[in-house]
Motif scaffolding. Sequence first.
Motif, PDB file in Angstrom:
ATOM      1  N   SER A  59       0.838  -1.198   0.000  1.00 23.84           N
ATOM      2  CA  SER A  59       0.000   0.000   0.000  1.00 23.84           C
ATOM      3  C   SER A  59       0.876   1.252   0.000  1.00 23.84           C
ATOM      4  O   SER A  59       2.011   1.238   0.469  1.00 23.84           O
ATOM      5  N   THR A  60       0.307   2.327  -0.499  1.00 23.80           N
ATOM      6  CA  THR A  60       1.052   3.583  -0.549  1.00 23.80           C
ATOM      7  C   THR A  60       1.283   4.146   0.847  1.00 23.80           C
ATOM      8  O   THR A  60       2.299   4.783   1.088  1.00 23.80           O
ATOM      9  N   VAL A  61       0.351   3.895   1.776  1.00 28.37           N
ATOM     10  CA  VAL A  61       0.555   4.408   3.133  1.00 28.37           C
ATOM     11  C   VAL A  61       1.715   3.680   3.812  1.00 28.37           C
ATOM     12  O   VAL A  61       2.452   4.284   4.594  1.00 28.37           O
ATOM     13  N   GLU A  62       1.902   2.410   3.506  1.00 30.65           N
ATOM     14  CA  GLU A  62       3.049   1.687   4.046  1.00 30.65           C
ATOM     15  C   GLU A  62       4.345   2.205   3.425  1.00 30.65           C
ATOM     16  O   GLU A  62       5.357   2.341   4.118  1.00 30.65           O
ATOM     17  N   VAL A  82       1.334  -0.840  11.058  1.00 26.49           N
ATOM     18  CA  VAL A  82       0.040  -0.232  11.388  1.00 26.49           C
ATOM     19  C   VAL A  82      -0.367   0.864  10.415  1.00 26.49           C
ATOM     20  O   VAL A  82      -1.479   1.387  10.512  1.00 26.49           O
ATOM     21  N   ALA A  83       0.495   1.206   9.491  1.00 29.79           N
ATOM     22  CA  ALA A  83       0.217   2.322   8.579  1.00 29.79           C
ATOM     23  C   ALA A  83      -1.085   2.141   7.810  1.00 29.79           C
ATOM     24  O   ALA A  83      -1.809   3.105   7.575  1.00 29.79           O
ATOM     25  N   ASP A  84      -1.401   0.913   7.430  1.00 32.74           N
ATOM     26  CA  ASP A  84      -2.626   0.675   6.667  1.00 32.74           C
ATOM     27  C   ASP A  84      -3.830   0.406   7.560  1.00 32.74           C
ATOM     28  O   ASP A  84      -4.904   0.064   7.078  1.00 32.74           O
ATOM     29  N   GLY A  85      -3.658   0.552   8.869  1.00 32.03           N
ATOM     30  CA  GLY A  85      -4.775   0.398   9.797  1.00 32.03           C
ATOM     31  C   GLY A  85      -4.987  -1.011  10.309  1.00 32.03           C
ATOM     32  O   GLY A  85      -5.879  -1.241  11.122  1.00 32.03           O
ATOM     33  N   ASP A  86      -4.182  -1.949   9.855  1.00 28.84           N
ATOM     34  CA  ASP A  86      -4.366  -3.340  10.260  1.00 28.84           C
ATOM     35  C   ASP A  86      -3.009  -4.029  10.343  1.00 28.84           C
ATOM     36  O   ASP A  86      -2.205  -3.911   9.419  1.00 28.84           O
ATOM     37  N   ILE A  87      -2.781  -4.743  11.433  1.00 25.38           N
ATOM     38  CA  ILE A  87      -1.568  -5.552  11.564  1.00 25.38           C
ATOM     39  C   ILE A  87      -1.953  -6.984  11.212  1.00 25.38           C
ATOM     40  O   ILE A  87      -2.687  -7.631  11.961  1.00 25.38           O
ATOM     41  N   GLU A 124       2.541  -9.836   9.196  1.00 25.56           N
ATOM     42  CA  GLU A 124       3.383  -8.727   9.648  1.00 25.56           C
ATOM     43  C   GLU A 124       3.844  -8.957  11.083  1.00 25.56           C
ATOM     44  O   GLU A 124       5.019  -8.772  11.411  1.00 25.56           O
ATOM     45  N   ASP A 125       2.916  -9.364  11.940  1.00 24.38           N
ATOM     46  CA  ASP A 125       3.255  -9.640  13.332  1.00 24.38           C
ATOM     47  C   ASP A 125       4.319 -10.728  13.421  1.00 24.38           C
ATOM     48  O   ASP A 125       5.301 -10.589  14.160  1.00 24.38           O
ATOM     49  N   ASN A 126       4.141 -11.777  12.654  1.00 27.89           N
ATOM     50  CA  ASN A 126       5.092 -12.888  12.667  1.00 27.89           C
ATOM     51  C   ASN A 126       6.464 -12.447  12.161  1.00 27.89           C
ATOM     52  O   ASN A 126       7.493 -12.839  12.720  1.00 27.89           O
ATOM     53  N   LYS A 185       5.738  -2.468  20.155  1.00 28.94           N
ATOM     54  CA  LYS A 185       4.394  -2.584  19.566  1.00 28.94           C
ATOM     55  C   LYS A 185       3.409  -1.671  20.294  1.00 28.94           C
ATOM     56  O   LYS A 185       2.674  -0.917  19.667  1.00 28.94           O
ATOM     57  N   LEU A 186       3.438  -1.727  21.610  1.00 25.79           N
ATOM     58  CA  LEU A 186       2.526  -0.897  22.402  1.00 25.79           C
ATOM     59  C   LEU A 186       2.818   0.590  22.231  1.00 25.79           C
ATOM     60  O   LEU A 186       1.900   1.413  22.186  1.00 25.79           O
ATOM     61  N   ALA A 187       4.095   0.939  22.126  1.00 24.12           N
ATOM     62  CA  ALA A 187       4.471   2.349  21.934  1.00 24.12           C
ATOM     63  C   ALA A 187       3.876   2.908  20.639  1.00 24.12           C
ATOM     64  O   ALA A 187       3.421   4.052  20.605  1.00 24.12           O
ATOM     65  N   VAL A 188       3.879   2.091  19.604  1.00 21.35           N
ATOM     66  CA  VAL A 188       3.345   2.555  18.311  1.00 21.35           C
ATOM     67  C   VAL A 188       1.820   2.533  18.307  1.00 21.35           C
ATOM     68  O   VAL A 188       1.183   3.479  17.842  1.00 21.35           O
ATOM     69  N   ILE A 189       1.236   1.491  18.840  1.00 19.26           N
ATOM     70  CA  ILE A 189      -0.226   1.373  18.824  1.00 19.26           C
ATOM     71  C   ILE A 189      -0.880   2.414  19.714  1.00 19.26           C
ATOM     72  O   ILE A 189      -1.919   2.968  19.361  1.00 19.26           O
ATOM     73  N   ASN A 190      -0.281   2.719  20.856  1.00 22.07           N
ATOM     74  CA  ASN A 190      -0.879   3.616  21.829  1.00 22.07           C
ATOM     75  C   ASN A 190      -0.574   5.099  21.593  1.00 22.07           C
ATOM     76  O   ASN A 190      -0.987   5.935  22.378  1.00 22.07           O
ATOM     77  N   ARG A 191       0.144   5.422  20.550  1.00 25.05           N
ATOM     78  CA  ARG A 191       0.448   6.851  20.342  1.00 25.05           C
ATOM     79  C   ARG A 191      -0.594   7.536  19.534  1.00 25.05           C
ATOM     80  O   ARG A 191      -1.490   7.168  18.992  1.00 25.05           O
TER      81      ARG A 191
END
Length: 150
Positions: A46-49, A113-118, A122-124, A144-150
């Motif tokens: 994706s372009t957002v990624e 997370v750029a495209d709104g979904d992990i 990607e997680d693996n 992971k938490l630092a990025v998701i919670n910001r």
Amino acid sequence: MFKKIQQFFNEQLTLQDSDGESQQPKVDLAAAALLIELSRADFEISTVEQQAIEQALIKTLGLAQTQLNQLIELAELENKQATSLFEFTRHINEAYSSAQKFELLKALWQVAVADGDISKYEDNLIRKIAGLIYAPHSDFIKSKLAVINR
């Protein structure tokens, strides 16, 4: 292709290691290749990624746009020819401190997370990279938490 990579390293990036060989370009290329590999992990580019990759590289490497474009182009070539992640993670292990590895993990999560979904892929992949760069599992979770919670 090798001449193109070598020319980029010689003209744009210089940092000598103890043997007098340029080390930083290899690390930059490795980090960029890992980010690109992650963007392909869910089989959707994706372009957002792509924008997240560029932002992460600009933030961490401080490159000008032309240097960034060249680095991404070379990293994509390296990524297509790579047979394993080890080709990239070994450079990270040789040059990065624990704090830099943590920042790399955060950059990987930002791309994920750029495209709104992990995706599970990607997680693996981030989990695998974290293991290969010898990052503690707690850093994997904290980044992971630092990025998701910001």
